[in-house]
Write a protein that holds these residues in place. Structure first.
Motif, mmCIF file in Angstrom:
data_model
loop_
_atom_site.group_PDB
_atom_site.id
_atom_site.type_symbol
_atom_site.label_atom_id
_atom_site.label_comp_id
_atom_site.label_asym_id
_atom_site.label_seq_id
_atom_site.Cartn_x
_atom_site.Cartn_y
_atom_site.Cartn_z
ATOM 1 N N SER A 1 -4.413 -19.320 -7.656
ATOM 2 C CA SER A 1 -5.281 -19.095 -8.819
ATOM 3 C C SER A 1 -6.718 -18.753 -8.419
ATOM 4 N N ASP A 2 -7.020 -18.799 -7.106
ATOM 5 C CA ASP A 2 -8.328 -18.342 -6.606
ATOM 6 C C ASP A 2 -8.228 -17.002 -5.882
ATOM 7 N N CYS A 3 -7.023 -16.444 -5.779
ATOM 8 C CA CYS A 3 -6.779 -15.316 -4.866
ATOM 9 C C CYS A 3 -6.765 -13.958 -5.560
ATOM 10 N N VAL A 4 -7.247 -12.947 -4.826
ATOM 11 C CA VAL A 4 -7.063 -11.538 -5.192
ATOM 12 C C VAL A 4 -6.108 -10.943 -4.174
ATOM 13 N N VAL A 5 -5.014 -10.384 -4.628
ATOM 14 C CA VAL A 5 -4.021 -9.830 -3.701
ATOM 15 C C VAL A 5 -3.748 -8.372 -4.049
ATOM 16 N N ALA A 6 -3.313 -7.636 -3.039
ATOM 17 C CA ALA A 6 -2.951 -6.225 -3.234
ATOM 18 C C ALA A 6 -1.449 -6.058 -3.075
ATOM 19 N N CYS A 7 -0.967 -4.961 -3.615
ATOM 20 C CA CYS A 7 0.445 -4.638 -3.464
ATOM 21 C C CYS A 7 0.570 -3.132 -3.272
ATOM 22 N N GLY A 8 1.760 -2.692 -2.973
ATOM 23 C CA GLY A 8 2.048 -1.267 -2.999
ATOM 24 C C GLY A 8 3.029 -1.021 -4.116
ATOM 25 N N VAL A 9 2.804 0.030 -4.888
ATOM 26 C CA VAL A 9 3.734 0.396 -5.959
ATOM 27 C C VAL A 9 4.665 1.470 -5.407
ATOM 28 N N PRO A 10 5.983 1.273 -5.515
ATOM 29 C CA PRO A 10 6.888 2.299 -4.970
ATOM 30 C C PRO A 10 6.585 3.673 -5.586
ATOM 31 N N HIS A 11 6.614 4.691 -4.744
ATOM 32 C CA HIS A 11 6.276 6.032 -5.210
ATOM 33 C C HIS A 11 7.410 6.674 -5.979
ATOM 34 N N LEU A 12 7.068 7.761 -6.641
ATOM 35 C CA LEU A 12 8.050 8.539 -7.398
ATOM 36 C C LEU A 12 9.284 8.814 -6.543
ATOM 37 N N GLY A 13 10.428 8.465 -7.071
ATOM 38 C CA GLY A 13 11.671 8.753 -6.359
ATOM 39 C C GLY A 13 11.988 7.802 -5.221
ATOM 40 N N ARG A 14 11.177 6.752 -5.061
ATOM 41 C CA ARG A 14 11.378 5.824 -3.937
ATOM 42 C C ARG A 14 11.543 4.417 -4.441
ATOM 43 N N GLY A 15 12.456 3.687 -3.868
ATOM 44 C CA GLY A 15 12.498 2.253 -4.073
ATOM 45 C C GLY A 15 12.978 1.830 -5.444
ATOM 46 N N ASN A 16 13.055 0.522 -5.613
ATOM 47 C CA ASN A 16 13.565 -0.091 -6.832
ATOM 48 C C ASN A 16 12.373 -0.491 -7.700
ATOM 49 N N VAL B 1 -7.078 -7.563 4.364
ATOM 50 C CA VAL B 1 -6.629 -8.956 4.500
ATOM 51 C C VAL B 1 -7.272 -9.563 5.749
ATOM 52 N N ALA B 2 -7.256 -8.806 6.847
ATOM 53 C CA ALA B 2 -7.877 -9.308 8.084
ATOM 54 C C ALA B 2 -9.355 -9.625 7.854
ATOM 55 N N ALA B 3 -10.012 -8.796 7.043
ATOM 56 C CA ALA B 3 -11.448 -8.964 6.804
ATOM 57 C C ALA B 3 -11.752 -10.033 5.760
ATOM 58 N N GLY B 4 -10.721 -10.602 5.140
ATOM 59 C CA GLY B 4 -10.950 -11.614 4.108
ATOM 60 C C GLY B 4 -11.373 -11.031 2.771
ATOM 61 N N ARG B 5 -11.303 -9.704 2.641
ATOM 62 C CA ARG B 5 -11.655 -9.082 1.347
ATOM 63 C C ARG B 5 -10.534 -9.299 0.342
ATOM 64 N N LEU B 6 -9.317 -9.131 0.825
ATOM 65 C CA LEU B 6 -8.129 -9.453 0.043
ATOM 66 C C LEU B 6 -7.559 -10.751 0.586
ATOM 67 N N ASP B 7 -7.082 -11.609 -0.319
ATOM 68 C CA ASP B 7 -6.457 -12.854 0.134
ATOM 69 C C ASP B 7 -5.036 -12.617 0.622
ATOM 70 N N GLY B 8 -4.352 -11.644 0.018
ATOM 71 C CA GLY B 8 -2.966 -11.401 0.404
ATOM 72 C C GLY B 8 -2.530 -10.005 0.012
ATOM 73 N N TYR B 9 -1.326 -9.672 0.440
ATOM 74 C CA TYR B 9 -0.810 -8.309 0.225
ATOM 75 C C TYR B 9 0.688 -8.315 0.467
ATOM 76 N N TRP B 10 1.416 -7.544 -0.356
ATOM 77 C CA TRP B 10 2.829 -7.313 -0.042
ATOM 78 C C TRP B 10 3.210 -5.901 -0.439
ATOM 79 N N GLU B 11 4.180 -5.346 0.260
ATOM 80 C CA GLU B 11 4.670 -4.007 -0.075
ATOM 81 C C GLU B 11 6.035 -3.793 0.565
ATOM 82 N N ARG B 12 6.872 -3.025 -0.137
ATOM 83 C CA ARG B 12 8.185 -2.621 0.379
ATOM 84 C C ARG B 12 8.200 -1.131 0.639
#
Ligand code: 2AM
Ligand code: CA
Ligand code: CA
Ligand code: CA
Length: 268
Positions: free
Chosen positions: A151-166, A197-208
């Protein structure tokens, strides 16, 4: 910070490629662009930057192998080393005039990631890390953020691109994470997401649906900044599974649980 001879080689290649990218970015409307698949573009800028990096690294370290996004695999003769190169991570941003893209170069020795560099020529931010030597942004030592509660974190993600992924699966993950964190970012460069994330700007990140060149350098950076990077099964097979989750140890379990929570237990 005194740089090793190895890192000097990497920095020189990345700076040279980055100068070319910065020039091309200024005239992006004149670049030839081709389509690799649905929503998947490659430009002259990607190819030119990759050639620059390949030429520089080959000259400085003859015999090392390569894995590159555009050129694929070049077997080395030394049998020990492999460069993993994404000459332009964030091509979609680049082609849309968004100054958020990077050169990414990593080195594997006997199958182990030992060095990583990410350079954004639009901001002149140079991220470097060598195994056991810490992570740096320009001359500043990096440390991941320390927030333990989602509840204190800002995280990033990747959104699957057109025609890719679920896309449906991604929306379930997003729904769970956005119900628990301060905010979710989608910035369009996997390499820079990991650098942040390494720089502490983002708290976390996930992507497929990623490839090794998207994440190799960033993995070294996050680890050397004291963070964790795993696949979404809490294992070490990020390249094989094409997925990554990263952050600091205090929020590790909570983020992984939110991303992996099945839809049926959703409460919000
Ligand atoms: P790229 O810009 O080097 O292709 C963003 O989510 C990440 O996905 C970037 O690292 C981007 O790398 C990668 N990516 C993979 N497939 C893509 C596609 N079809 N279109 C755009 N980016 C893609
Ligand atoms: Ca690409
Ligand atoms: Ca990429
Ligand atoms: Ca690329």
């Amino acid at each position: 910070m005194p740089r090793s001879a190895l890192m000097n080689v990497m920095v020189q290649a990345a700076m040279k490629a980055g100068r070319g990218l910065a020039r091309d970015f200024g005239e992006v409307q004149n670049l030839q662009v081709s389509v690799k698949g649905p929503g998947d573009f490659v430009s002259q800028a990607d190819r030119r930057a990759e050639k620059t990096i390949f030429d520089e690294l080959s000259r400085a370290r003859p015999g090392y192998g390569f894995l590159m996004e555009e050129g694929g695999t070049v077997e080395g003769t030394d049998g020990q080393h492999r460069w993993i190169v994404d000459p332009l991570d964030g091509t979609t941003n680049f082609l849309h005039g968004i100054p958020h893209f990077a050169v990414s170069i990593a080195l594997e020795r006997q199958g182990q990631l030992v060095a990583g560099l990410i350079f954004n020529p639009a901001t002149d931010e140079l991220y470097t890390a060598e195994r056991g030597g810490g992570a740096y942004l320009n001359d500043r030592r990096l440390r991941v953020a320390n927030r333990g509660r989602l509840s204190d974190c800002v995280v990033a993600c990747g959104v699957p691109h057109l025609g890719r992924g679920n896309h449906g699966q991604f929306l379930v993950e997003l729904r769970h994470v956005m119900g628990e964190v301060v905010g979710v970012r989608r910035e369009g460069s996997a390499a820079l997401d990991l650098a942040y994330v390494a720089a502490g700007r983002l708290d976390g990140y996930w992507e497929r649906y990623l490839s090794p060149w998207d994440m190799a350098a960033g993995i070294v950076l996050v680890r050397e900044a004291g963070g964790f990077v795993t696949d979404l099964n809490d294992g070490d097979d990020m390249f094989g599974r094409g997925e990554v989750i990263a952050g600091n140890e205090r929020m590790r379990q909570a983020l992984a649980e939110a991303v992996r929570r099945p839809l049926k237990t959703a409460t919000h």
